[in-house]
Structures are given as structure tokens and as C-alpha cells.
Design a protein around this motif. Structure first.
Motif, PDB file in Angstrom:
ATOM      1  N   UNK A  28       0.965  -1.198   0.065  1.00  0.00           N
ATOM      2  CA  UNK A  28      -0.053  -0.057   0.106  1.00  0.00           C
ATOM      3  C   UNK A  28       0.718   1.260   0.209  1.00  0.00           C
ATOM      4  N   UNK A  29       1.974   1.240   0.683  1.00  0.00           N
ATOM      5  CA  UNK A  29       2.875   2.479   0.428  1.00  0.00           C
ATOM      6  C   UNK A  29       3.431   2.589  -0.831  1.00  0.00           C
ATOM      7  N   UNK A  30       3.736   1.604  -1.802  1.00  0.00           N
ATOM      8  CA  UNK A  30       3.988   1.663  -3.134  1.00  0.00           C
ATOM      9  C   UNK A  30       2.925   2.144  -3.927  1.00  0.00           C
ATOM     10  N   UNK A  31       1.719   1.975  -3.468  1.00  0.00           N
ATOM     11  CA  UNK A  31       0.483   2.434  -4.250  1.00  0.00           C
ATOM     12  C   UNK A  31       0.266   3.780  -4.046  1.00  0.00           C
ATOM     13  N   UNK A  32       0.597   4.197  -2.706  1.00  0.00           N
ATOM     14  CA  UNK A  32       0.368   5.596  -2.413  1.00  0.00           C
ATOM     15  C   UNK A  32       1.673   6.533  -3.113  1.00  0.00           C
ATOM     16  N   UNK A  33       2.731   5.838  -3.083  1.00  0.00           N
ATOM     17  CA  UNK A  33       3.885   6.668  -3.642  1.00  0.00           C
ATOM     18  C   UNK A  33       3.554   6.635  -5.200  1.00  0.00           C
ATOM     19  N   UNK A  34       2.810   5.751  -5.986  1.00  0.00           N
ATOM     20  CA  UNK A  34       2.523   5.738  -7.264  1.00  0.00           C
ATOM     21  C   UNK A  34       1.623   6.889  -7.500  1.00  0.00           C
ATOM     22  N   UNK A  35       0.371   7.193  -6.504  1.00  0.00           N
ATOM     23  CA  UNK A  35      -0.530   8.181  -6.461  1.00  0.00           C
ATOM     24  C   UNK A  35       0.097   9.669  -6.045  1.00  0.00           C
ATOM     25  N   UNK A  36       1.320   9.599  -5.612  1.00  0.00           N
ATOM     26  CA  UNK A  36       1.708  10.913  -5.112  1.00  0.00           C
ATOM     27  C   UNK A  36       1.535  11.305  -3.849  1.00  0.00           C
ATOM     28  N   UNK A  37       1.246  10.230  -3.104  1.00  0.00           N
ATOM     29  CA  UNK A  37       0.700  10.181  -1.489  1.00  0.00           C
ATOM     30  C   UNK A  37       1.677   9.933  -0.584  1.00  0.00           C
ATOM     31  N   UNK A  38       1.907  10.762   0.438  1.00  0.00           N
ATOM     32  CA  UNK A  38       2.622  10.386   1.717  1.00  0.00           C
ATOM     33  C   UNK A  38       1.711   9.831   2.730  1.00  0.00           C
ATOM     34  N   UNK A  39       2.040   8.520   3.202  1.00  0.00           N
ATOM     35  CA  UNK A  39       1.026   8.097   4.150  1.00  0.00           C
ATOM     36  C   UNK A  39       2.161   8.231   5.445  1.00  0.00           C
ATOM     37  N   UNK A  40       1.294   8.634   6.466  1.00  0.00           N
ATOM     38  CA  UNK A  40       1.776   9.219   7.663  1.00  0.00           C
ATOM     39  C   UNK A  40       1.214   8.589   8.941  1.00  0.00           C
ATOM     40  N   UNK A  41       2.003   8.345   9.996  1.00  0.00           N
ATOM     41  CA  UNK A  41       1.307   7.728  11.227  1.00  0.00           C
ATOM     42  C   UNK A  41       0.389   8.803  12.078  1.00  0.00           C
ATOM     43  N   UNK A  42       0.595  10.111  12.094  1.00  0.00           N
ATOM     44  CA  UNK A  42      -0.044  10.993  12.988  1.00  0.00           C
ATOM     45  C   UNK A  42      -1.488  11.477  12.220  1.00  0.00           C
ATOM     46  N   UNK A  43      -2.408  11.950  13.103  1.00  0.00           N
ATOM     47  CA  UNK A  43      -3.619  12.098  12.769  1.00  0.00           C
ATOM     48  C   UNK A  43      -3.842  13.676  12.656  1.00  0.00           C
ATOM     49  N   UNK A  44      -4.399  14.140  11.427  1.00  0.00           N
ATOM     50  CA  UNK A  44      -4.659  15.523  11.345  1.00  0.00           C
ATOM     51  C   UNK A  44      -6.175  15.899  11.788  1.00  0.00           C
ATOM     52  N   UNK A  45      -6.100  16.532  12.616  1.00  0.00           N
ATOM     53  CA  UNK A  45      -7.399  16.848  13.612  1.00  0.00           C
ATOM     54  C   UNK A  45      -8.161  17.885  13.010  1.00  0.00           C
TER      55      UNK A  45
END
Length: 404
Positions: free
Chosen positions: A280-297
Motif C-alpha cells: 500500500x505504501x508503493x501504491x500511495x507513492x505511485x499516486x503521489x501520496x505520503x502516508x503518515x502515522x499522525x492524525x490531522x485533527x
């Protein structure tokens, strides 16, 4: 999927259906063929091969229309019930599933162009000494180009089980490699291999195609691909390896009480295969997305005066480390498919937070060039950077979690 027995293959290009209304009419014609037992299923001989092929490519497609409140309702095809009825998720909610006639969906809704195509295949990769075929599960993703077409001979991601993990030895600095399973992209594929090498097999036994979007997550992809259809093959591979290799080579007192869900990269099911190999990290990289562990409130901490959500400084510093750029006035808005990212006249990146919510992070780029806040030449400073980024980036260390 490459086939050893066929050296040359004609390039196949994925194209969107030419005419949705024609497809709707065809589906309506098939509906008239139903017998007293009900509507024909996809497997019925009364359903034309052309219609079967057309329907099989609809899984994952999203259709939308404006509701009476002026908002958009999104309907995603999850299952093909029969020749004219589909099950759809409403607004990506797995608890809100409804059935529609395809003719109704085509007539009243517009299709949202998907961002990628995913295929799952069960293949034969070899044979045992007794002639028993050795199966494998291969997942491949194809990015769509600007013309919304896909070239099936150019996968953007390949994730599979029964293949040596080419990342283990350089990562772990080991001369011995007990690990299997990979997720690889053209950017991460080692120089001595090609994506064609990673896709090799002897025969494709069965496949399915699904449409993917930027907002997809591992959970939503699993809902589309019917894990039970592929899990038996993966469990057989794990069981055979455990019984024929581990039980014969590992001392009795070091064996686990029961066969684990993973061992040396072998995974009991497709969810673990995708997760352990950071698919899924490779998929997000392909989509130009950075997956992070923190929550955006969002929207709890919106600045009422400016009507925007400003990220906390700690999160801004983590994003600066990830993107290697000085950011000022950093704000977040939830991603929406009505947004035209190419038309946005500002610096922006896509970030998916710990709740699997996708955000557009806008910022003003500082005139000062990016420089690390700490001295990267010192060992303790490097450790500090790794600690910070490990708290930010949502990646799995497969080798730490391995039983081997």
C-alpha cells in the motif's frame, strides 16, 4: 503477466468502455432472457461472453450524481450479482451497501474515472519432482496515463509471494537469504532485475480486475478483491514450507507452538502479503501520496477567523523532513474528487493520515533553501532523524517481524 511459453506478445491497451448507454442497452437485453428461476448469473450460458468481459471490468468503478442537498453521492461497484444487478458501496462506507440495476446506474449517474487498474492472479510458477504444480498469487497495479489508458505490459507495482525477497540481503547485509515475497516498482527494482523478471510465470490460471482510486486503502482494496478466493493458495504455500523445511531444520525446542501466520515471508493470507511487503505504501507513492502515522485533527482545530486548518508545528517539521523543503503557512483541507489539483495555483502535497483520510496540504515555500535542523554527520543526530521519521512514516519492517 508474462508467460514463459510465449516470448512475444502483442501490447494490450486498456480503454474505457466506448458507450455506457450501449452497455446499458445490452444489459437490458440480457435481462429479458431471465428464466423462471430469476435473473441470469454471470456464469450462466445465457449471458454473452462480451457482456461477461464488460461486467468483469466494472468492479471498483465509482458512479456519482448530485443529490437534492447539492452534494455528490458516490456509488462504488463492489460485486456483480448477475447480468444486470450490482452491489454498491455508498460514499465508500462498507456498512452502506445497496443493489442497483446497471441500466439505472448508467442512465442516472456519471462515472468517475479511476486512477489505476489492479489485477490479482493465481499462476503456476513451476512443478515439484512429482509433477505437482506450484502456484503463486501475483498482484499488479497499472497506472493510468493522461488518456485514461493502461498498458498491461508495463506494471507500476508487482507484489507476489513465491519469489525470493531481493531486498533482504542488501537491507540486512547478509549472505544468506531465507526470505520470500516482494512488492516492487520500477523505481525500487534492483538494477540486476527487470519488472518483466518479477512478473514471470508458466501459466495464468485465473485473474480478476478492479479499478482503484487515490482514496483507496488496504481495507477498501481487500473488500474489492475477495480475499477468500486467493487465501487457500497462500496458506498452502506457507503450510508446505513449514512442514517440509522448518519442521525438518529447526530444533524442536525452538519451534513455535503452532504454525504462525507468517514465516520467512510466507503469509497465510493476501492481507498479510500486501501488508508485510508495504504494497500500500508503493501504491500511495505511485499516486503521489505520503502516508503518515499522525492524525490531522480536521475539523476540530480549524481557525474560525481564517476558516482553515493550520497544521501544528511538530507536524510541519515532520513534513519538511519528508519533502526536504521549508514550509510556511501550512494548512490542510480534505481531498475531494471535485478538486482540480492541476489547476491549484499553490504548492500542495497529498498526505494520508493515521485515520486513512486523504488531505491536500497547501503551503508557501520559504525563500530560504531547506537545511536540516540538526547535524546529520553525527551518529546521535542521524539516530534522532530516524526516530522522528519512524514516528511519521507508516511503513512495516518486515524483517523485524519475521519469525525467521
Amino acid at each position: 503477466m508474462e508467460n514463459n511459453q510465449e516470448e512475444k506478445k502483442e501490447k494490450k491497451v486498456w480503454k474505457r468502455p466506448a458507450n455506457r448507454q450501449a452497455a446499458a442497452d445490452a444489459a437490458q437485453q440480457e435481462q429479458t432472457k431471465k428464466s423462471e428461476d430469476g435473473e441470469p448469473s454471470i456464469g450462466d450460458s445465457s449471458v454473452s461472453e462480451q457482456l461477461k468481459e464488460s461486467l468483469s471490468t466494472e468492479i471498483g468503478n465509482v458512479y456519482f450524481r448530485m443529490n437534492e442537498n447539492g452534494d455528490y453521492d458516490y456509488w462504488r461497484i463492489m460485486r456483480i450479482q448477475n447480468a444486470n444487478v450490482v452491489s454498491c458501496e455508498h460514499n465508500w462506507n462498507p456498512n452502506d451497501v445497496r443493489k442497483f440495476r446497471l441500466s439505472e446506474l448508467y442512465k442516472n449517474c456519471m462515472r468517475l474515472e479511476s486512477n489505476a487498474i489492479l489485477t490479482v492472479s493465481r499462476v503456476i510458477v513451476g512443478y515439484t519432482e512429482k509433477g505437482t504444480p506450484i502456484n503463486d498469487i501475483v498482484v499488479m497495479v497499472y497506472d493510468k496515463n493522461k488518456n485514461s489508458t493502461v498498458q498491461f505490459n508495463q506494471p507500476s507495482i508487482i507484489c507476489r509471494q513465491a519469489i525470493s525477497d531481493v531486498f533482504y540481503q542488501p537491507f540486512c547485509k547478509s549472505t544468506h537469504n531465507p526470505m520470500v515475497g516482494i512488492s516492487v516498482t520500477p523505481a525500487t527494482c534492483p538494477a540486476e532485475y527487470t519488472m518483466k523478471d518479477m512478473a514471470m510465470c508458466d501459466q495464468v490460471l485465473e485473474s480478476m480486475i478492479v479499478n482503484l482510486y487515490r482514496t483507496d486503502t488496504l481495507a477498501s482494496i481487500l473488500r474489492l478483491i475477495k480475499p477468500s478466493r486467493w487465501n487457500n493458495t497462500l496458506e498452502d504455500l506457507l503450510t508446505n514450507y513449514y512442514n517440509n523445511v522448518i519442521l525438518k531444520s529447526v530444533p524442536y525446542d525452538q519451534l513455535p507452538d503452532k504454525m504462525p501466520d507468517t514465516y520467512h515471508g510466507y503469509c497465510r493470507n493476501i492481507e498479510l502479503l500486501l501488508w508485510y511487503n508495504n504494497f500500500i505504501y508503493d501504491f500511495y507513492a505511485m499516486m503521489g501520496i505520503q502516508k503518515v502515522k499522525f492524525k490531522i485533527d480536521y475539523p476540530e482545530n480549524i481557525d474560525a477567523e481564517k476558516d482553515e486548518y493550520i497544521l501544528p508545528q511538530e507536524q510541519v517539521e515532520l513534513l519538511q523532513e519528508l519533502y526536504q523543503v521549508n514550509m510556511e503557512h501550512v494548512f490542510a483541507v480534505p481531498f475531494d474528487y471535485s478538486l482540480d489539483l492541476e489547476a491549484v495555483k499553490l504548492n500542495a502535497v497529498l498526505v494520508m493520515d493515521s485515520t486513512d483520510t486523504l488531505y491536500v496540504i497547501g503551503f508557501t515555500k520559504s525563500k530560504n533553501e531547506y537545511s536540516k535542523v540538526i547535524d546529520t554527520t553525527a551518529a546521535d543526530s542521524l539516530h534522532t532523524i530516524r526516530e522522528k521519521l519512524s514516528k511519521a512514516v507508516d511503513l512495516v519492517n518486515k524483517y523485524e517481524k519475521s519469525n525467521g
